[in-house]
Design an enzyme around this catalytic site. Structure first.
Site, PDB file in Angstrom:
ATOM      1  N   ASP A  50      33.163  20.406 -22.173  1.00 25.36           N
ATOM      2  CA  ASP A  50      32.491  18.964 -21.763  1.00 25.36           C
ATOM      3  C   ASP A  50      33.724  18.044 -21.474  1.00 25.36           C
ATOM      4  O   ASP A  50      34.518  17.734 -22.279  1.00 25.36           O
ATOM      5  CB  ASP A  50      31.982  18.438 -22.984  1.00 25.36           C
ATOM      6  CG  ASP A  50      30.826  17.259 -22.597  1.00 25.36           C
ATOM      7  OD1 ASP A  50      30.679  16.787 -21.856  1.00 25.36           O
ATOM      8  OD2 ASP A  50      29.624  17.666 -23.654  1.00 25.36           O
ATOM      9  N   CYS A  90      27.633  15.415 -16.377  1.00 15.38           N
ATOM     10  CA  CYS A  90      26.910  16.216 -17.312  1.00 15.38           C
ATOM     11  C   CYS A  90      25.864  16.511 -17.093  1.00 15.38           C
ATOM     12  O   CYS A  90      25.405  17.863 -16.758  1.00 15.38           O
ATOM     13  CB  CYS A  90      27.030  15.627 -18.644  1.00 15.38           C
ATOM     14  SG  CYS A  90      26.772  13.770 -18.878  1.00 15.38           S
ATOM     15  N   HIS A 153      21.127  18.443 -22.755  1.00 13.87           N
ATOM     16  CA  HIS A 153      21.435  17.511 -22.021  1.00 13.87           C
ATOM     17  C   HIS A 153      20.332  17.736 -20.679  1.00 13.87           C
ATOM     18  O   HIS A 153      20.545  17.144 -19.623  1.00 13.87           O
ATOM     19  CB  HIS A 153      23.095  17.477 -21.444  1.00 13.87           C
ATOM     20  CG  HIS A 153      23.414  16.156 -21.446  1.00 13.87           C
ATOM     21  ND1 HIS A 153      24.517  15.549 -20.880  1.00 13.87           N
ATOM     22  CD2 HIS A 153      22.920  15.074 -22.205  1.00 13.87           C
ATOM     23  CE1 HIS A 153      24.705  14.286 -21.250  1.00 13.87           C
ATOM     24  NE2 HIS A 153      23.743  13.997 -22.130  1.00 13.87           N
TER      25      HIS A 153
END
Lengths: 532, 532
Positions: A50, A90, A153
């Site tokens: 990430d 993301c 996500h």
């Protein structure tokens, strides 16, 4: 007995290639052959970091050289120095990887703010569309057991969650671990086991915001090891998507790693992730699960807004949120003992969307024929036979900003950080000022693109001189590629336009048993505002 | 017989360490022991690249990964990611390495232009002072055979040449290979064998300025291999300083390498240098000359004025000529089979001046006691035992610009490229703009230094906030170190103040035999002008 299962011993390369060919020729219908070949299909793991930057690994030139496990992975496998995400932020990046399609196609964008990035904070109403075919859904058809361990996500409301989109199990969170919140104006983010929440960040899954201490990476690594150990006696191949979030702000690490890095807390987090990568690969070796294709990558470039306290994109220009190389190009390694030759560096221009296509084909599953898939099959690159020519499209939200054709990248729009954000001290390009390129307003340069030769200038510092033969030739090629791309474009319905505080994680499934249900405010949808 | 010579087989580490200890305890006088230990002394090679940047090697993160031989050298040896030159420009850097002393001490600077770099173009009157003790002079005393193959750059007039400063043989040029000149207003640069010129660049040693073709790197590699082969039967240890210049503009490569790199002609030059490094190491292995400590490094950072057609400093700020990391920090590898453990990365902060001290001590020679030597002994770093704390001083000409103490670097003066040079398109910091740091005028910041935490921020992009406890503590430490340094400073007489067209290479020794003598103009000394 388990140790002799052919699925867990990599077959000779030629036999294996022949087998894959057979599957693709005989699918569907050849049930007897398929049944036999099911046992030859490799397992898949994606270890997706990430906000880890291109320059964060020792093997990518990080001077402190604190990532010995990941560097060993690169020595045992294949490094891809020219590998891109599907987006510089993301949620769209992860959606692109799992659908094999650009966010503009799969709907992970917004039209609210022209050419701005959108993602899935907990006030987002939308999520991944049921009309999209996700990689784990394809692999399910091929008999795979699919696990997500870590951040999702792709939408936190129940209908968007991983178990409704191909995963068989999940441990992790639907959103970023921002917080701590007061559970009044904003609820803390939940952590799920499958379909039910197990607790919340800061309450049940602690992150000490002052010291940075948290055991969460260790939990995620333990979960991964346990999942792998449980696969040893399974007749099914598996797909593990491992998505820890410790390198996303607020950074964290467990006590044994706190203060170990010379790079501060971010480095501590990276060292624990590196340790975890080592644990996962060691588990594969120890359990003989080495017929496993493992990819290590990151969801986007380092977040330079962390102003020296986050990741590092090395020589690349700018960071997360931008369509410069620092936003899209990510450290990527493939590992597959006996198939991917060790110690190799591939010049294949790759994208994470290729993992969709590559894994599907290796599993003997046809990719959907009713839509454009942007991924390509990387098998010939992985076996070091040859590379495939391909273009790369760099979108920021709903806007195509740049196009890579061959070794050249043409910026047809330029935009770094909006002026009003710069005033707040937020900067996606700290220390960088390349004329005509690092502009804090959106500038349309379609007629006179800024062209970079990425082979000679990966740092995007020396644009080609306009008017030269090289410039003219490249621009005409890029325009042609852009035209074809835009001509065939069917934009997905934007999933990230609407927000509503009522959809936040007030009462996720499972909250009753934990007595952690919170009262949601009345629904009041509004158009989300995307400042970047 | 030759194959059994103990000098060419590395003895076990402990025995060898004990031997070195004995030498240092017993020197001088212990002639019997010394005579025995002479055979244990290692050979030395320094392979010093020209203008090669920190990011130019695959092992330092160069994305095209075109330096497999040098990368293998790093895998077989020890990488020093925090290694510095003595200056950010060629002549002072080389003078620092060979004297173990900063240019401000050894005289390789000028006072004509405050805080500007000086070097040795062919109109320079001065050169290395006879009062300086050079590394080959020390090694001569220890019985070494010293060869220079490549560029010298410590003065081209006869009294300054390598054979009068400790080298026993030389093949190469005294100055940079600029040209071609017309031999009327300016003579072409000569290439020497020992004390006599063998010809001139562009005339006898061709460089095709259009195609970049030249065999000169191959010549230098052939010379190195021949020198090494000649040492096999020698009872003396050797020191080879190998200084090719193909990666300094104008770049060149031989036909087999032209067009091979994805990085253009500069990359071709680097690939041929890489190939040559492989040849040299292979020769050591093939002839069993492996009791040889080899250092690979570069004389300064990449020259970014080549605007994308030269080297790359990776993530470091700015380039050659500047006191930012891109000017001083260079890719450095040590290789010594059986002594330097393979695959290591050292966190030792090193400088090329340390090679003077380290080699002298390994050869059993005391370093001069009548002057300050800036080098430290790297043996314990090389054997991975421990690192030594040390400070680094970054001078630009006669001005101390920055000081590194521990992991921190404090810029007490800032200066990039003078405005009048920027106007000509010359830029030492292309694409970079860090507030208060990349200033095109000289700014004295001694009272409020710009402080960088290099462990966290090697790219010098995120200065510490003034007023924080960390900032205050570091500044007070740095001031103390600076005070001591300046208090003890005995500046050498500046050797680079005077120029005179009459001293150019009109009629070097040996020109008569070649009929290449040219008529010098009348002497007309003037103060050199140093624009950078």
């Amino acid at each position: 007995m388990a140790g002799l299962s052919p699925r867990r011993l990599p077959p000779p390369l030629t036999l294996w290639m022949w087998a894959v060919l057979l599957v693709s020729l005989l699918t569907p219908g050849a049930t007897l052959t398929e049944k036999r070949l099911l046992d030859q299909r490799p397992n898949f793991i994606i270890m997706l970091m990430d906000d880890m930057g291109y320059g964060d690994l020792g093997s990518m030139g990080e001077p402190n050289r604190e990532t010995s496990n990941i560097d060993s992975m690169a020595q045992e496998g294949m490094l891809f120095p020219e590998f891109y995400t599907g987006a510089a932020i993301c949620s769209p990046s992860r959606a692109a990887m799992l659908t094999g399609r650009l966010p503009i196609r799969n709907g992970f964008y917004s039209t609210n703010n022209f050419g701005h990035n959108a993602y899935t904070p907990q006030e987002i109403v939308g999520g991944i569309s049921d009309s999209e075919v996700l990689l784990p859904e394809l692999l399910s058809k091929a008999g795979y057991t699919n696990a997500l361990i870590g951040k999702w996500h792709l939408g936190h409301r129940p209908q968007y969650q991983p178990l409704d989109h191909g995963f068989h199990s999940w441990f992790g969170s639907p959103n970023c671990h921002f917080g701590p919140y007061d559970d009044k104006s904003t609820p803390n983010i939940p952590v799920y086991r499958d379909r039910n929440m197990m607790g919340r960040y800061y309450e049940d899954f602690h992150i000490n915001i002052t010291s940075g201490e948290s055991n969460y990476t260790r939990l995620l690594a333990d979960e991964a090891v346990a999942f792998l150990e449980a696969q040893v006696n399974s007749i099914r191949p598996f797909f593990l998507l491992w998505t820890p979030d410790a390198s996303h702000a607020p950074h964290y690490a467990s006590r044994p790693f706190l203060g170990r890095s010379r790079r501060g807390l971010y480095g501590d987090a990276v060292m624990e992730l590196d340790h975890s990568v080592g644990r996962i690969l060691d588990t594969l070796k120890r359990t003989n699960l080495t017929n496993t294709l493992v990819f290590f990558s990151s969801d986007n470039g380092a977040a330079l807004v962390d102003a020296g306290y986050g990741g590092d994109n090395g020589r690349l220009l700018c960071g997360k949120q931008t369509t410069f190389e620092g936003g899209f190009r990510v450290p990527t390694i493939a590992w597959w003992p006996g198939v991917v030759p060790p110690g190799q560096v591939s010049q294949q221009v790759g994208t994470q969307m290729d993992l969709f296509t590559t894994f599907a084909e290796l599993a003997g599953q046809a990719i959907p024929g009713d839509r454009i898939v942007d991924g390509i099959n990387l098998v010939s690159a992985l076996t070091n036979e040859n590379t495939t020519e391909r273009s790369v499209f760099f979108y920021r939200g709903d806007l195509l900003m740049a196009t890579r054709v061959g070794r050249y990248k043409a910026h047809t729009w330029t935009f770094t950080t909006p002026v009003e954000e710069l005033k707040k001290g937020i900067d996606h390009c700290p220390g960088a000022c390349v004329a005509n390129l690092t502009t804090s307003v959106q500038i349309n340069r379609t007629l006179t693109p800024v062209v970079i030769d990425l082979a000679r200038d990966p740092g995007e510092t020396y644009p080609l001189k306009m008017g030269t033969a090289e410039y003219t030739r490249v621009v005409s090629e890029v325009w042609k590629v852009m035209d074809e791309h835009l001509h065939d474009m069917v934009e997905g319905r934007p999933a990230l336009d609407w927000c509503d505080d009522a959809v936040m994680n007030w009462s996720p499934p499972g909250c009753e048993a934990l007595h952690e249900c919170l009262r949601a405010p009345a629904s009041d949808p509004y158009k989300c505002d995307w400042p970047h």
